[in-house]
Write a protein that holds these residues in place. Sequence first.
Motif, PDB file in Angstrom:
ATOM      1  N   VAL A  23       0.832  -1.199   0.000  1.00 46.16           N
ATOM      2  CA  VAL A  23       0.000   0.000   0.000  1.00 46.16           C
ATOM      3  C   VAL A  23       0.874   1.259   0.000  1.00 46.16           C
ATOM      4  CG1 VAL A  23      -1.672   1.347   1.327  1.00 46.16           C
ATOM      5  CG2 VAL A  23      -2.015  -1.112   1.029  1.00 46.16           C
ATOM      6  N   ASP A  24       1.942   1.247   0.802  1.00 48.58           N
ATOM      7  CA  ASP A  24       2.864   2.385   0.799  1.00 48.58           C
ATOM      8  C   ASP A  24       3.481   2.582  -0.587  1.00 48.58           C
ATOM      9  OD1 ASP A  24       2.495   3.141   3.415  1.00 48.58           O
ATOM     10  OD2 ASP A  24       4.264   2.101   4.187  1.00 48.58           O
ATOM     11  N   ALA A  25       3.876   1.485  -1.216  1.00 52.99           N
ATOM     12  CA  ALA A  25       4.487   1.571  -2.547  1.00 52.99           C
ATOM     13  C   ALA A  25       3.495   2.129  -3.567  1.00 52.99           C
ATOM     14  CB  ALA A  25       4.979   0.193  -2.984  1.00 52.99           C
ATOM     15  N   ILE A  26       2.262   1.677  -3.497  1.00 54.70           N
ATOM     16  CA  ILE A  26       1.224   2.167  -4.416  1.00 54.70           C
ATOM     17  C   ILE A  26       0.952   3.648  -4.170  1.00 54.70           C
ATOM     18  CG2 ILE A  26      -1.207   1.936  -5.079  1.00 54.70           C
ATOM     19  CD1 ILE A  26      -0.855  -1.106  -4.320  1.00 54.70           C
ATOM     20  N   ASN A  27       0.861   4.032  -2.910  1.00 48.64           N
ATOM     21  CA  ASN A  27       0.647   5.443  -2.575  1.00 48.64           C
ATOM     22  C   ASN A  27       1.770   6.323  -3.111  1.00 48.64           C
ATOM     23  OD1 ASN A  27      -1.780   4.994  -1.252  1.00 48.64           O
ATOM     24  ND2 ASN A  27      -0.834   4.845   0.779  1.00 48.64           N
ATOM     25  N   ALA A  28       2.969   5.742  -3.207  1.00 49.21           N
ATOM     26  CA  ALA A  28       4.137   6.496  -3.688  1.00 49.21           C
ATOM     27  C   ALA A  28       4.264   6.465  -5.208  1.00 49.21           C
ATOM     28  CB  ALA A  28       5.408   5.947  -3.051  1.00 49.21           C
ATOM     29  N   GLY A  29       3.342   5.749  -5.879  1.00 44.80           N
ATOM     30  CA  GLY A  29       3.329   5.779  -7.341  1.00 44.80           C
ATOM     31  C   GLY A  29       3.705   4.506  -8.061  1.00 44.80           C
ATOM     32  N   ALA A  30       3.923   3.392  -7.349  1.00 45.59           N
ATOM     33  CA  ALA A  30       4.235   2.125  -8.022  1.00 45.59           C
ATOM     34  C   ALA A  30       3.079   1.710  -8.935  1.00 45.59           C
ATOM     35  CB  ALA A  30       4.501   1.034  -6.992  1.00 45.59           C
ATOM     36  N   VAL A  31       3.407   1.245 -10.136  1.00 47.74           N
ATOM     37  CA  VAL A  31       2.365   0.855 -11.096  1.00 47.74           C
ATOM     38  C   VAL A  31       2.041  -0.635 -11.025  1.00 47.74           C
ATOM     39  CG1 VAL A  31       2.964   2.744 -12.658  1.00 47.74           C
ATOM     40  CG2 VAL A  31       3.994   0.471 -13.010  1.00 47.74           C
ATOM     41  N   ALA A  32       2.884  -1.405 -10.343  1.00 49.46           N
ATOM     42  CA  ALA A  32       2.667  -2.847 -10.198  1.00 49.46           C
ATOM     43  C   ALA A  32       3.529  -3.351  -9.054  1.00 49.46           C
ATOM     44  CB  ALA A  32       2.998  -3.598 -11.488  1.00 49.46           C
ATOM     45  N   LYS A  37       3.788 -13.830  -2.626  1.00 44.81           N
ATOM     46  CA  LYS A  37       2.599 -14.229  -1.853  1.00 44.81           C
ATOM     47  C   LYS A  37       1.367 -13.505  -2.376  1.00 44.81           C
ATOM     48  CE  LYS A  37       4.939 -15.246   2.530  1.00 44.81           C
ATOM     49  NZ  LYS A  37       6.299 -14.977   2.063  1.00 44.81           N
ATOM     50  N   TYR A  38       0.222 -14.115  -2.183  1.00 51.06           N
ATOM     51  CA  TYR A  38      -1.033 -13.449  -2.497  1.00 51.06           C
ATOM     52  C   TYR A  38      -1.127 -12.154  -1.704  1.00 51.06           C
ATOM     53  CZ  TYR A  38      -5.971 -12.279  -2.143  1.00 51.06           C
ATOM     54  OH  TYR A  38      -7.160 -11.604  -2.134  1.00 51.06           O
ATOM     55  N   VAL A  39      -1.542 -11.089  -2.366  1.00 50.43           N
ATOM     56  CA  VAL A  39      -1.659  -9.781  -1.724  1.00 50.43           C
ATOM     57  C   VAL A  39      -3.094  -9.290  -1.859  1.00 50.43           C
ATOM     58  CG1 VAL A  39      -0.860  -7.395  -1.703  1.00 50.43           C
ATOM     59  CG2 VAL A  39       0.747  -9.235  -2.244  1.00 50.43           C
ATOM     60  N   HIS A  40      -3.728  -9.067  -0.720  1.00 53.88           N
ATOM     61  CA  HIS A  40      -5.072  -8.485  -0.727  1.00 53.88           C
ATOM     62  C   HIS A  40      -4.931  -6.971  -0.599  1.00 53.88           C
ATOM     63  CE1 HIS A  40      -9.314  -7.858  -0.040  1.00 53.88           C
ATOM     64  NE2 HIS A  40      -9.012  -7.138   1.022  1.00 53.88           N
ATOM     65  N   LEU A  41      -5.314  -6.262  -1.647  1.00 52.24           N
ATOM     66  CA  LEU A  41      -5.200  -4.812  -1.649  1.00 52.24           C
ATOM     67  C   LEU A  41      -6.563  -4.179  -1.397  1.00 52.24           C
ATOM     68  CD1 LEU A  41      -2.859  -4.388  -4.744  1.00 52.24           C
ATOM     69  CD2 LEU A  41      -2.221  -4.209  -2.333  1.00 52.24           C
ATOM     70  N   PRO A  42      -6.607  -3.104  -0.619  1.00 53.87           N
ATOM     71  CA  PRO A  42      -7.881  -2.444  -0.328  1.00 53.87           C
ATOM     72  C   PRO A  42      -8.458  -1.769  -1.566  1.00 53.87           C
ATOM     73  CG  PRO A  42      -6.056  -1.171   0.557  1.00 53.87           C
ATOM     74  CD  PRO A  42      -5.476  -2.454   0.055  1.00 53.87           C
ATOM     75  N   PRO A  43      -9.746  -1.478  -1.577  1.00 50.99           N
ATOM     76  CA  PRO A  43     -10.358  -0.777  -2.715  1.00 50.99           C
ATOM     77  C   PRO A  43      -9.626   0.528  -3.010  1.00 50.99           C
ATOM     78  CG  PRO A  43     -12.040  -1.573  -1.197  1.00 50.99           C
ATOM     79  CD  PRO A  43     -10.712  -1.803  -0.522  1.00 50.99           C
ATOM     80  N   GLY A  44      -9.456   0.800  -4.277  1.00 46.52           N
ATOM     81  CA  GLY A  44      -8.760   2.016  -4.672  1.00 46.52           C
ATOM     82  C   GLY A  44      -7.255   1.890  -4.721  1.00 46.52           C
ATOM     83  N   LYS A  45      -6.743   0.741  -4.320  1.00 46.74           N
ATOM     84  CA  LYS A  45      -5.285   0.521  -4.302  1.00 46.74           C
ATOM     85  C   LYS A  45      -4.892  -0.653  -5.192  1.00 46.74           C
ATOM     86  CE  LYS A  45      -4.754   3.787  -1.283  1.00 46.74           C
ATOM     87  NZ  LYS A  45      -4.189   5.085  -1.713  1.00 46.74           N
ATOM     88  N   LYS A  46      -5.714  -0.965  -6.169  1.00 45.58           N
ATOM     89  CA  LYS A  46      -5.444  -2.119  -7.011  1.00 45.58           C
ATOM     90  C   LYS A  46      -4.413  -1.793  -8.088  1.00 45.58           C
ATOM     91  CE  LYS A  46      -8.716  -4.661  -5.073  1.00 45.58           C
ATOM     92  NZ  LYS A  46      -8.415  -5.828  -4.241  1.00 45.58           N
ATOM     93  N   VAL A  47      -3.396  -2.607  -8.179  1.00 45.79           N
ATOM     94  CA  VAL A  47      -2.425  -2.547  -9.269  1.00 45.79           C
ATOM     95  C   VAL A  47      -2.155  -3.984  -9.712  1.00 45.79           C
ATOM     96  CG1 VAL A  47      -1.319  -0.415  -8.444  1.00 45.79           C
ATOM     97  CG2 VAL A  47      -0.407  -2.655  -7.740  1.00 45.79           C
ATOM     98  N   PRO A  48      -1.630  -4.190 -10.913  1.00 43.71           N
ATOM     99  CA  PRO A  48      -1.295  -5.555 -11.339  1.00 43.71           C
ATOM    100  C   PRO A  48      -0.279  -6.212 -10.411  1.00 43.71           C
ATOM    101  CG  PRO A  48      -1.291  -4.057 -13.211  1.00 43.71           C
ATOM    102  CD  PRO A  48      -1.387  -3.204 -11.983  1.00 43.71           C
TER     103      PRO A  48
END
Length: 203
Positions: A23-32, A37-48
């Motif tokens: 989530v921190d990585a996505i918030n910082a702009g990661a595109v994937a 391991k399986y990762v459950h991402l919260p709504p609005g934080k979905k990336v490939p």
Amino acid sequence: MLNKGIIVSIQGYTRPTIEELAVDAINAGAVALRTDKYVHLPPGKKVPIIGLWKIRVNDPVKEAYITPTKIEIDKVSAWADYIAVDYRELNKNLIHVSNYCRTRKLKVIADIATIQDYENIKENDLYYTYIATTFSVFSSLYDPDFKIIHELIGLGEKNIIAEGNFKIRNDIAKAYSLGVKNICVGAAISNIYKLTQKFTSVQ
């Protein structure tokens, strides 16, 4: 296809820790994300999610195989959008694995070490979605292997994920300037042990 940008590799932690870091990585702009391991991402934080199954071996040359057989591919494909697969020539299951992924129409990240691995892929018409320079760290221990990136581009490959020893902004900028759209960064971001040791090792 992946949006242009940084892919963050987060591996070796418990699932809750990976999810927090993700989530921190996505918030910082990661595109994937690239993870084991399986990762459950919260709504609005979905990336490939690029999934993998790492099998470590006691061999300094090979070190590990990444999702090398149908068995691991079946496990990872249950939760990942893309599957990182060991596409080095030394993977004895390579042709079988390629055919299996083609039949299932899976999105495959072909992890290679050398330009010879890439040439083998082309010569045998192996199936893949992206070429990743993941294993090039064996030939370039401290810096990104820009030689293989130059060679891949010279051979006309457009779907490249540059990976291996990316840790400073200048290297990211250089990869982008060459025309690479995706760069995977791992230990320089997510390996707390190595990051801490970098400072604690100072005497």
